[in-house]
Design a protein around this motif. Structure first.
Motif, PDB file in Angstrom:
ATOM      1  N   SER A 194     -15.417  36.307  59.018  1.00 10.46           N
ATOM      2  CA  SER A 194     -16.333  35.437  58.282  1.00 10.46           C
ATOM      3  C   SER A 194     -16.795  36.113  56.995  1.00 10.46           C
ATOM      4  CB  SER A 194     -17.544  35.085  59.146  1.00 10.46           C
ATOM      5  OG  SER A 194     -18.291  36.252  59.455  1.00 10.46           O
ATOM      6  N   LYS A 195     -17.311  35.288  56.082  1.00  6.96           N
ATOM      7  CA  LYS A 195     -17.876  35.767  54.828  1.00  6.96           C
ATOM      8  C   LYS A 195     -19.264  35.176  54.685  1.00  6.96           C
ATOM      9  CE  LYS A 195     -15.779  36.441  50.983  1.00  6.96           C
ATOM     10  NZ  LYS A 195     -15.875  37.871  50.796  1.00  6.96           N
ATOM     11  N   SER A 196     -20.116  35.906  53.988  1.00  5.28           N
ATOM     12  CA  SER A 196     -21.449  35.362  53.735  1.00  5.28           C
ATOM     13  C   SER A 196     -21.388  34.407  52.558  1.00  5.28           C
ATOM     14  CB  SER A 196     -22.452  36.481  53.483  1.00  5.28           C
ATOM     15  OG  SER A 196     -22.064  37.244  52.374  1.00  5.28           O
TER      16      SER A 196
ATOM     17  N   GLN B 151     -28.815  33.558  53.125  1.00  3.21           N
ATOM     18  CA  GLN B 151     -27.466  34.017  53.415  1.00  3.21           C
ATOM     19  C   GLN B 151     -27.006  33.465  54.756  1.00  3.21           C
ATOM     20  OE1 GLN B 151     -26.931  38.075  52.485  1.00  3.21           O
ATOM     21  NE2 GLN B 151     -24.978  38.244  53.502  1.00  3.21           N
ATOM     22  N   LYS B 152     -25.866  32.798  54.755  1.00  2.67           N
ATOM     23  CA  LYS B 152     -25.268  32.253  55.970  1.00  2.67           C
ATOM     24  C   LYS B 152     -23.830  32.741  56.046  1.00  2.67           C
ATOM     25  CE  LYS B 152     -28.109  28.184  56.262  1.00  2.67           C
ATOM     26  NZ  LYS B 152     -28.179  26.820  56.709  1.00  2.67           N
ATOM     27  N   GLU B 153     -23.308  32.728  57.248  1.00  2.00           N
ATOM     28  CA  GLU B 153     -21.925  33.151  57.454  1.00  2.00           C
ATOM     29  C   GLU B 153     -21.020  31.929  57.567  1.00  2.00           C
ATOM     30  OE1 GLU B 153     -20.444  36.386  57.906  1.00  2.00           O
ATOM     31  OE2 GLU B 153     -22.336  37.045  57.041  1.00  2.00           O
TER      32      GLU B 153
ATOM     33  N   THR C 219     -16.676  40.069  57.266  1.00  2.00           N
ATOM     34  CA  THR C 219     -17.196  40.602  58.518  1.00  2.00           C
ATOM     35  C   THR C 219     -16.233  40.204  59.626  1.00  2.00           C
ATOM     36  OG1 THR C 219     -19.491  40.512  57.780  1.00  2.00           O
ATOM     37  CG2 THR C 219     -19.126  40.497  60.163  1.00  2.00           C
TER      38      THR C 219
END
Length: 169
Positions: free
Chosen positions: A61-63, A75-77, A106
């Protein structure tokens, strides 16, 4: 714990290597296990190793951070993909190309996972001491990076097209 030669032969990163190369690889691969829910690598942090998923499943995942004047979304994933050990994927290879490389995503263990880990210093030492191995490994990494770049370009085109259509209404 040592990785088996038969397992090494199944890993796409090692396609094209000769039989005698696998013994050299076995010497630099460390085995590490992560429990379900454990963060394997964290976006933005530095790292010195490449991970090969040998058993289990991970989520990449990326923010997402959106900053607009007077408004900021926390900030969300965003989940990008799930990888399973069925294809022995690898990640973290960007450390080989940049001395100050930060992790670009991540990776979290969705299930109990076992990884083969190769540290940058040992990878480079092997590649420099045996140019045939080095050439094959870097070529295999370049092929994967080229495919990921092609997919990213297609995704950008789709997003740009969708945004253009929305804004033109």
């Amino acid at each position: 714990m040592e990785i088996e030669k038969e397992t090494l032969k199944k890993i796409p990163l090692f396609n094209g290597l000769k039989e005698e190369h696998f013994e050299l690889l076995k010497q630099i691969i460390r085995i590490r296990e992560f429990d379900e829910g454990t963060v394997v690598i964290k976006e933005g942090e530095s790292g010195e190793e490449i991970y090969i998923l040998l058993e289990g499943e991970v989520e990449v995942s990326k923010s997402l951070v959106l900053k607009l004047p007077g408004y900021e979304l926390g900030q969300k994933e965003k989940s990008l993909t799930r990888l399973t050990s069925a294809t022995f994927p690898f990640f973290g290879e960007m450390v080989l190309f940049n001395d100050k490389a930060e992790r670009t995503a991540t990776v979290v263990a969705v299930k109990h996972c076992k990884f083969g880990i190769i540290y940058k210093s040992e990878f480079i030492k092997l590649a420099e001491s045996n140019s045939e191995i080095g050439y094959i490994l870097y070529k295999n990494i370049a092929n994967v990076l080229a495919e990921r770049l092609r997919k990213a370009n297609n995704d950008i085109l789709k997003l740009t097209t969708a945004l253009t259509l929305i804004l033109s209404k």
